[in-house]
Enzyme design. Structure first.
Site, PDB file in Angstrom:
ATOM      1  N   THR A  34       8.976  56.497  -9.115  1.00 12.63           N
ATOM      2  CA  THR A  34      10.068  56.786 -10.055  1.00 12.63           C
ATOM      3  C   THR A  34      10.824  55.486 -10.281  1.00 12.63           C
ATOM      4  O   THR A  34      11.473  54.969  -9.374  1.00 12.63           O
ATOM      5  CB  THR A  34      11.011  57.864  -9.493  1.00 12.63           C
ATOM      6  N   LYS A  70      11.123  62.083 -16.110  1.00 12.99           N
ATOM      7  CA  LYS A  70      11.518  62.219 -14.701  1.00 12.99           C
ATOM      8  C   LYS A  70      13.037  62.092 -14.557  1.00 12.99           C
ATOM      9  O   LYS A  70      13.656  62.769 -13.724  1.00 12.99           O
ATOM     10  CB  LYS A  70      10.816  61.158 -13.848  1.00 12.99           C
ATOM     11  N   LYS A 127      19.232  56.604  -5.811  1.00 15.43           N
ATOM     12  CA  LYS A 127      18.522  55.581  -6.580  1.00 15.43           C
ATOM     13  C   LYS A 127      18.103  56.117  -7.944  1.00 15.43           C
ATOM     14  O   LYS A 127      18.287  55.471  -8.978  1.00 15.43           O
ATOM     15  CB  LYS A 127      17.302  55.113  -5.786  1.00 15.43           C
TER      16      LYS A 127
END
Length: 290
Positions: free
Chosen positions: A96, A171, A239
């Site tokens: 990701t 995502k 994150k």
């Protein structure tokens, strides 16, 4: 096919195993050589001491590491995967990351007569172990069509969203949806527990209506029991939300909920909860209620 898999964390280790079990010839690389050797011993594949060596002669190379910088560290340089890949091979990034990195990698690959797709996943460690991940892909139709049968070894659903970068942007939306549900469950549980409601009954009732979600069914009970020693780590969600906020800024958007929960995670990380499941956000509400 001859494949390489770079990164053997809680996701990558079982994902690479599924590829080997599907009949592919898999060579793995991990920053800890001992883990790569253990994977090879238990799964029957091979391991290499550098990303370039793992990628040598591979038809496809999968990367699944931590963040943008981690990806760059295994892709670029004399020992990076790009240096080892043969012309025409396909690089698949499951990490990701930012969409900007995906576009950067596609350009770098094209200069070397290589191809690239971004393919972040959802489903967590359990989904990786069960071969039941949702894979969101950005790339050309031809490249995604070629990769899909291979990715099906660990993906129950492999979907192309558009050109390179589209998988990462999908995502981002996924993570925002998830933390919205988690934050809502956390706040709802505060009322439920204060009122003395039976939590299992509450979950059963709400699971049959419009409030139903994966988070409700799989995490509400553990949140109510103050259990967080499993699942998708808070530090990784922090994150990921940072990536979402950077993308929003580039698009001229403001995301109030995402900004709030990102700050909550920031404090939780400072308090030592970074390795806890991302549903640990309820601790912030509990602390404020005291």
């Amino acid at each position: 096919m001859k494949l390489a898999f770079i990164g053997l964390g809680v996701m990558g280790f079982p994902m690479a195993a599924h590829l080997q079990q599907a009949g592919h010839q898999v060579c793995v690389y991990n920053r800890s050589p001992e883990k790569a050797a253990a994977w090879a011993e238990s799964n029957g594949g091979s391991h290499a001491l550098t990303p370039a060596a793992a990628a040598k002669d591979a038809d496809m190379v999968m990367v699944c590491v931590g963040n943008d910088d981690d990806v760059r560290s295994v892709v670029y340089g004399e020992e990076g995967v790009l240096a080892g890949m043969k012309a025409g091979a396909l690089l698949v990034d499951h990490t990701t990351t930012s969409a900007i990195l995906a576009e950067e990698l596609a350009a770098a690959a094209a200069k070397l007569d290589l191809r690239f797709i971004d393919a972040p996943v959802s489903g967590g460690q359990l989904g990786a172990e069960n071969g039941a991940l949702t894979i969101m892909v950005g790339g050309t139709e031809a490249d995604v069509a070629e990769a899909s049968p291979v990715l099906a070894a660990y993906g129950k659903k492999v979907t192309r969203l558009g050109p390179v970068g589209s998988g990462q942007r999908c995502k981002m939306v996924n993570q925002i949806f998830v933390i919205g549900a988690v934050q809502g469950i956390a706040e709802g549980l505060m009322i439920a527990q204060k009122a003395g409601l039976d939590i299992p009954t509450l979950i059963d009732v709400l699971g049959g209506g419009a409030a139903q979600s994966w988070q409700l069914q799989n995490r509400a009970q553990t949140m109510s029991e103050d259990k967080f020693d499993f699942g998708f780590a808070a530090q990784w969600m922090h994150k990921d939300l940072g990536i979402c906020l950077d993308e929003a800024e580039q698009q001229g958007l403001t995301l109030p909920l995402t900004e709030h929960v990102h700050k909550v995670y920031e404090q939780l990380l400072a308090d030592g909860f970074g390795r806890c499941d991302s549903t640990v956000v309820i601790k912030d509400l509990v602390a404020k209620a005291k």
